[in-house]
Design a protein around this motif. Structure first.
Motif, PDB file in Angstrom:
ATOM      1  N   PHE A  10      -7.436  -0.641  -6.717  1.00  0.00           N
ATOM      2  CA  PHE A  10      -5.988  -0.780  -6.863  1.00  0.00           C
ATOM      3  C   PHE A  10      -5.616  -1.352  -8.229  1.00  0.00           C
ATOM      4  O   PHE A  10      -4.633  -0.922  -8.840  1.00  0.00           O
ATOM      5  N   LEU A  42       0.823  -1.582  -6.596  1.00  0.00           N
ATOM      6  CA  LEU A  42      -0.626  -1.391  -6.739  1.00  0.00           C
ATOM      7  C   LEU A  42      -1.292  -2.703  -7.164  1.00  0.00           C
ATOM      8  O   LEU A  42      -2.347  -3.076  -6.633  1.00  0.00           O
ATOM      9  N   GLY A  92       2.673   1.572  -3.320  1.00  0.00           N
ATOM     10  CA  GLY A  92       1.687   1.971  -4.317  1.00  0.00           C
ATOM     11  C   GLY A  92       1.323   3.441  -4.208  1.00  0.00           C
ATOM     12  O   GLY A  92       1.204   4.148  -5.210  1.00  0.00           O
ATOM     13  N   GLU A 152       0.832  -1.214   0.000  1.00  0.00           N
ATOM     14  CA  GLU A 152       0.000   0.000   0.000  1.00  0.00           C
ATOM     15  C   GLU A 152       0.863   1.259   0.000  1.00  0.00           C
ATOM     16  O   GLU A 152       0.596   2.207  -0.734  1.00  0.00           O
ATOM     17  N   THR A 204      -1.318  -5.101  -4.236  1.00  0.00           N
ATOM     18  CA  THR A 204      -2.337  -4.689  -3.273  1.00  0.00           C
ATOM     19  C   THR A 204      -3.711  -5.131  -3.755  1.00  0.00           C
ATOM     20  O   THR A 204      -4.510  -5.666  -2.974  1.00  0.00           O
ATOM     21  N   GLY A 205      -3.979  -4.927  -5.037  1.00  0.00           N
ATOM     22  CA  GLY A 205      -5.244  -5.375  -5.611  1.00  0.00           C
ATOM     23  C   GLY A 205      -5.433  -6.874  -5.449  1.00  0.00           C
ATOM     24  O   GLY A 205      -6.519  -7.345  -5.089  1.00  0.00           O
TER      25      GLY A 205
END
Length: 186
Positions: free
Chosen positions: A130, A107, A99, A96, A110-111
């Motif tokens: 994300f 990113l 990102g 996070e 995180t997604g």
């Protein structure tokens, strides 16, 4: 050593470990030093801004982008338990932060974490947000057209993860005994 030198050393250990004899613990130690240096440099910029001094916004953005890699790699190490105790919650936090500082791979990671519930409660709205940010930075999202469905759109796209900040009081304390994640240095 400067933060840039810490990053260079971490990359060197990472690359050497991938080819011959891994020294994951030392690589992680250098990544942590780079991350610690980065957050302190960025906090110094924020402190100057609070004091009404001018700080080159482009320079700060560039600095964050440079150090995002070290924080992302630290997240990968925590996710997999490479050279450090496996901690998926901390790995997600690293992703996070990286990102929020512009790292496209972070990113996407995180997604993925939010989509699978890794280190967090599963949240497809956050995951989609994300993933969309990663795609906007050039990451291929083939097979992820679901991220554009209305039910996965945020009501308020401004709910992005806030960037880490250090208060003026705790900045000196963190310089002496803490690192970016709020745990004591050993």
């Amino acid at each position: 050593m400067s933060a840039e030198e810490h990053v260079a050393k971490a990359i060197q250990f990472h690359e050497e470990g991938a080819l011959t004899k891994p020294n994951q613990k030392e690589g992680v130690a250098w990544l942590r030093k780079a991350a610690d240096s980065a957050i302190l440099e960025i906090a110094d910029d924020e402190h100057l801004i609070k004091d009404g001094k001018t700080v080159d916004a482009l320079e700060t953005k560039t600095r964050k982008a440079q150090f995002a890699l070290s924080i992302y790699e630290l997240g990968v190490s925590h996710m997999n338990g490479w050279g450090i105790e496996q901690d998926k919650v901390l790995a997600l936090r690293c992703f996070e932060i990286a990102g929020s500082w512009g790292d496209a791979d972070a990113l996407a990671e995180t997604g993925f974490c939010y989509a699978q519930g890794i280190g967090c409660k599963k949240n497809l709205k956050k995951s989609a947000r994300f993933y969309r940010q990663a795609e906007a930075k050039g990451i291929s999202m083939i097979g992820n057209s679901w991220i554009y469905k209305p039910k996965y759109q945020d009501d308020d796209e401004a709910t992005a993860i806030p960037e880490p900040r250090l208060s003026t009081e705790t900045q000196k304390e963190k310089k002496s005994k803490h690192h970016i994640f709020g745990r004591n240095k050993s």
